[in-house]
Design a protein around this motif. Sequence first.
Motif, PDB file in Angstrom:
ATOM      1  N   ARG A 159     -40.538 116.326  15.315  1.00 38.16           N
ATOM      2  CA  ARG A 159     -41.978 116.613  15.191  1.00 38.16           C
ATOM      3  C   ARG A 159     -42.318 117.195  13.822  1.00 38.16           C
ATOM      4  NH1 ARG A 159     -42.867 118.716  21.335  1.00 38.16           N
ATOM      5  NH2 ARG A 159     -43.114 116.628  22.230  1.00 38.16           N
ATOM      6  N   GLY A 162     -42.187 114.357  11.341  1.00 41.08           N
ATOM      7  CA  GLY A 162     -43.299 113.417  11.480  1.00 41.08           C
ATOM      8  C   GLY A 162     -44.648 114.011  11.138  1.00 41.08           C
ATOM      9  N   ASP A 166     -44.323 114.846   6.735  1.00 40.17           N
ATOM     10  CA  ASP A 166     -44.689 113.436   6.535  1.00 40.17           C
ATOM     11  C   ASP A 166     -43.495 112.592   6.077  1.00 40.17           C
ATOM     12  OD1 ASP A 166     -46.466 111.317   6.666  1.00 40.17           O
ATOM     13  OD2 ASP A 166     -47.014 111.494   4.544  1.00 40.17           O
ATOM     14  N   GLN A 167     -42.450 112.625   6.878  1.00 39.64           N
ATOM     15  CA  GLN A 167     -41.277 111.791   6.641  1.00 39.64           C
ATOM     16  C   GLN A 167     -41.009 110.978   7.914  1.00 39.64           C
ATOM     17  OE1 GLN A 167     -38.098 114.397   5.412  1.00 39.64           O
ATOM     18  NE2 GLN A 167     -38.991 114.745   3.405  1.00 39.64           N
ATOM     19  N   PRO A 168     -41.848 109.966   8.151  1.00 44.32           N
ATOM     20  CA  PRO A 168     -41.742 109.228   9.414  1.00 44.32           C
ATOM     21  C   PRO A 168     -40.387 108.540   9.612  1.00 44.32           C
ATOM     22  CG  PRO A 168     -43.279 108.151   7.902  1.00 44.32           C
ATOM     23  CD  PRO A 168     -42.907 109.461   7.296  1.00 44.32           C
ATOM     24  N   ALA A 171     -38.088 111.119  10.823  1.00 44.24           N
ATOM     25  CA  ALA A 171     -38.488 111.500  12.181  1.00 44.24           C
ATOM     26  C   ALA A 171     -37.971 110.477  13.189  1.00 44.24           C
ATOM     27  CB  ALA A 171     -40.016 111.623  12.271  1.00 44.24           C
ATOM     28  N   ILE A 172     -38.099 109.194  12.859  1.00 44.11           N
ATOM     29  CA  ILE A 172     -37.601 108.135  13.746  1.00 44.11           C
ATOM     30  C   ILE A 172     -36.084 108.247  13.899  1.00 44.11           C
ATOM     31  CG2 ILE A 172     -37.279 105.628  13.952  1.00 44.11           C
ATOM     32  CD1 ILE A 172     -40.120 105.392  12.654  1.00 44.11           C
TER      33      ILE A 172
END
Length: 181
Positions: A159, A162, A166-168, A171-172
């Motif tokens: 969380r 993400g 802002d490091q999607p 995060a994934i």
Amino acid sequence: DTGLSAPLRLEAAQRLSALGESPAAIPQLSMLTADGMPAEVAREAARQLCAELHQAERSEEELAALERLAQLEDSESRRREALGNAARLANALGHTDRALGLWESRLATNANDDEAQSAIIDLLAQEGRFGELMAALRRRIATSTSVWSQRADLVRIARVLGADVDQPADAIATWNELGSA
């Protein structure tokens, strides 16, 4: 001779305190916590000094006295207690880095100290120090024996990655790590 006079000076300070003369007792107690004093006298003086300073609402001085008490304690549990009290007071006074350092001192002697780990994580989250927060969460994951706790910390890292940093992609990857945990 310091070794002979220190117990007498401690008794005098205790009597001043009992008579309600804290302003006179505090400097005496402080002097007895200095290097070179007999360890038992210095510990007892530091404990009483902390109580006197707390009663007098002299928080900055109390913080320094708690840190000194932690150095003087010979029992690990009392040392941990003094460090925890100092860390909480440092945080209350707005000294976040000092509080973090004190909690880290507790972790240095016991990497599984749940209270210290949680306090560090909470402080870092409050301060928005997300890189350090994720490192602290990873450290707790490494020392935790609870699968549920490890999973909760991985969710929190995902969380933060993400939403907060802002490091999607990272995060994934963390969500995927969670799926394999």
